[in-house]
Write a protein that holds these residues in place. Structure first.
Motif, PDB file in Angstrom:
ATOM      1  N   ARG A  95      -5.100  -0.993  -5.770  1.00  0.00           N
ATOM      2  CA  ARG A  95      -5.895  -0.934  -4.520  1.00  0.00           C
ATOM      3  C   ARG A  95      -6.745   0.326  -4.475  1.00  0.00           C
ATOM      4  O   ARG A  95      -7.846   0.331  -3.962  1.00  0.00           O
ATOM      5  CB  ARG A  95      -4.961  -0.964  -3.307  1.00  0.00           C
ATOM      6  N   LEU A  96      -6.174   1.423  -5.015  1.00  0.00           N
ATOM      7  CA  LEU A  96      -6.918   2.690  -5.028  1.00  0.00           C
ATOM      8  C   LEU A  96      -7.907   2.743  -6.195  1.00  0.00           C
ATOM      9  O   LEU A  96      -8.549   3.766  -6.418  1.00  0.00           O
ATOM     10  CB  LEU A  96      -5.936   3.865  -5.152  1.00  0.00           C
ATOM     11  N   GLN A  97      -7.966   1.634  -6.949  1.00  0.00           N
ATOM     12  CA  GLN A  97      -8.837   1.513  -8.123  1.00  0.00           C
ATOM     13  C   GLN A  97      -8.561   2.599  -9.161  1.00  0.00           C
ATOM     14  O   GLN A  97      -9.463   3.118  -9.820  1.00  0.00           O
ATOM     15  CB  GLN A  97     -10.301   1.520  -7.700  1.00  0.00           C
ATOM     16  N   LYS A  98      -7.269   2.972  -9.272  1.00  0.00           N
ATOM     17  CA  LYS A  98      -6.890   4.010 -10.262  1.00  0.00           C
ATOM     18  C   LYS A  98      -6.486   3.380 -11.593  1.00  0.00           C
ATOM     19  O   LYS A  98      -6.377   4.072 -12.592  1.00  0.00           O
ATOM     20  CB  LYS A  98      -5.688   4.825  -9.743  1.00  0.00           C
ATOM     21  N   ILE A  99      -6.132   2.084 -11.567  1.00  0.00           N
ATOM     22  CA  ILE A  99      -5.795   1.401 -12.827  1.00  0.00           C
ATOM     23  C   ILE A  99      -6.458   0.026 -12.872  1.00  0.00           C
ATOM     24  O   ILE A  99      -6.872  -0.505 -11.835  1.00  0.00           O
ATOM     25  CB  ILE A  99      -4.267   1.179 -13.007  1.00  0.00           C
ATOM     26  N   GLU A 100      -6.512  -0.506 -14.106  1.00  0.00           N
ATOM     27  CA  GLU A 100      -6.938  -1.903 -14.279  1.00  0.00           C
ATOM     28  C   GLU A 100      -5.794  -2.609 -14.983  1.00  0.00           C
ATOM     29  O   GLU A 100      -5.186  -2.037 -15.882  1.00  0.00           O
ATOM     30  CB  GLU A 100      -8.169  -1.969 -15.172  1.00  0.00           C
TER      31      GLU A 100
END
Ligand SMILES: C[S@@+](CC[C@H](N)C(=O)[O-])C[C@H]1O[C@@H](n2cnc3c(N)ncnc32)[C@H](O)[C@@H]1O
Length: 273
Positions: free
Chosen positions: A231-236
């Motif tokens: 959600r925090l766009q820290k991982i894919e």
């Protein structure tokens, strides 16, 4: 069995093994499980090694060795030689790399192979271990016969695996559940019967249900963490990894474990002298 049905069954068995190997050598598996892919981790592996009274100079076969963590730990702790046989080529490569990094290739090697057709000589091992994998083998009777074949007279098998009492709940029956060792988990008595039918003599059955509870709790924690980072766009996450499906499976597994439908067990069995 008619030819068409037999061909279909064989295809399914090959597909199950290949999917299982692919899943366990993926980054997602490492993310969720670390590098020891069974309840109880290395602590339970070392316990198994103590029960088997492993010692320097002995030859140990680790069937379905995964990332190789157990093989490395047993060699380091007990000084035995360990050969890991694993279906997944990438897992064999990663395990070999880990052995090189740990500077222990004089004791530990890995090779690609199928548990139902072990590429090793008859009567050549003092001990065979198989952790959290027997339940995933489509042909358990053949795998048990292979364990028996490769053990020296008086040699011992140390199995650790998921157990079930009663029926597997419907939401734990798909391919993902099979890969997660759940769908074809068997009652303890069924496991000991496979071993007895193969000519081995079970000597110990030890319950380790708490290790399974801990593992599923840890996986749920990691799935929540992954969701947050996503959600925090820290991982894919890899496209093949379905987070919602994994969360649902983990939830259903936890409920079933709490209801004592699933447990974890260590079984020892001896080859005739
Ligand atoms: C739950 S993991 C356990 C891995 C390892 N024993 C451990 O405890 O870390 C199951 C492993 O069984 C392997 N496997 C499944 N079917 C197999 C087969 N027929 N022959 C050899 N390995 C197999 C998978 O590729 C996977 O690495």
């Amino acid at each position: 069995m008619n030819t068409e049905h037999k061909a279909q069954t064989e295809l399914d068995a090959t597909e199950v093994k290949a999917c299982c190997a692919l899943a366990y050598q993926s980054d997602a598996a490492r993310l969720l499980l670390g590098d020891s892919f069974h309840p109880g981790g290395i602590r339970l592996t070392e316990h198994l090694g103590s029960l088997l009274q492993l010692a320097p100079g002995q030859r140990v076969l680790d069937v379905a060795s995964g990332q190789g963590r157990s093989a490395l730990a047993l060699a380091q702790r007990f000084g035995c030689h360990v050969l890991g046989i694993e279906y997944g080529a990438e897992a064999v490569r990663q395990a070999t790399e880990a052995a090189i990094e740990a500077n222990i290739t004089h004791l530990v090697t890995f090779q690609q192979g199928d548990a139902e057709q072990l590429p090793v000589a008859t009567g050549s091992f003092d001990a065979v271990i198989c952790e959290c994998a027997f339940c995933t083998f489509p042909d358990k009777a053949t795998a048990a016969t292979e364990f028996q074949r490769v053990l020296k007279p008086g040699g011992q098998l140390g199995l650790s695996d998921l157990t079930r009492t009663g029926e597997v709940p419907a939401d734990l029956q798909g391919l993902l559940a099979w890969i997660a060792c759940i769908a074809d988990a068997q009652p303890v008595q069924a496991y000991t019967r496979y071993l007895t039918d193969a000519g081995l003599h079970p000597t110990l059955v030890e319950a380790h249900d708490e290790a399974l509870q801990e593992m599923v709790q840890q996986i749920q924690g990691k799935l929540l963490g992954a969701e947050l980072l996503l959600r925090l766009q820290k991982i894919e996450l890899p496209a093949s990894f379905n987070l919602e499906q994994a969360k649902k499976l983990a939830r259903a597994a936890r409920t079933a474990i709490q209801a004592q439908t699933f447990g974890y067990v260590v079984i020892l069995a001896r080859q005739s002298a």
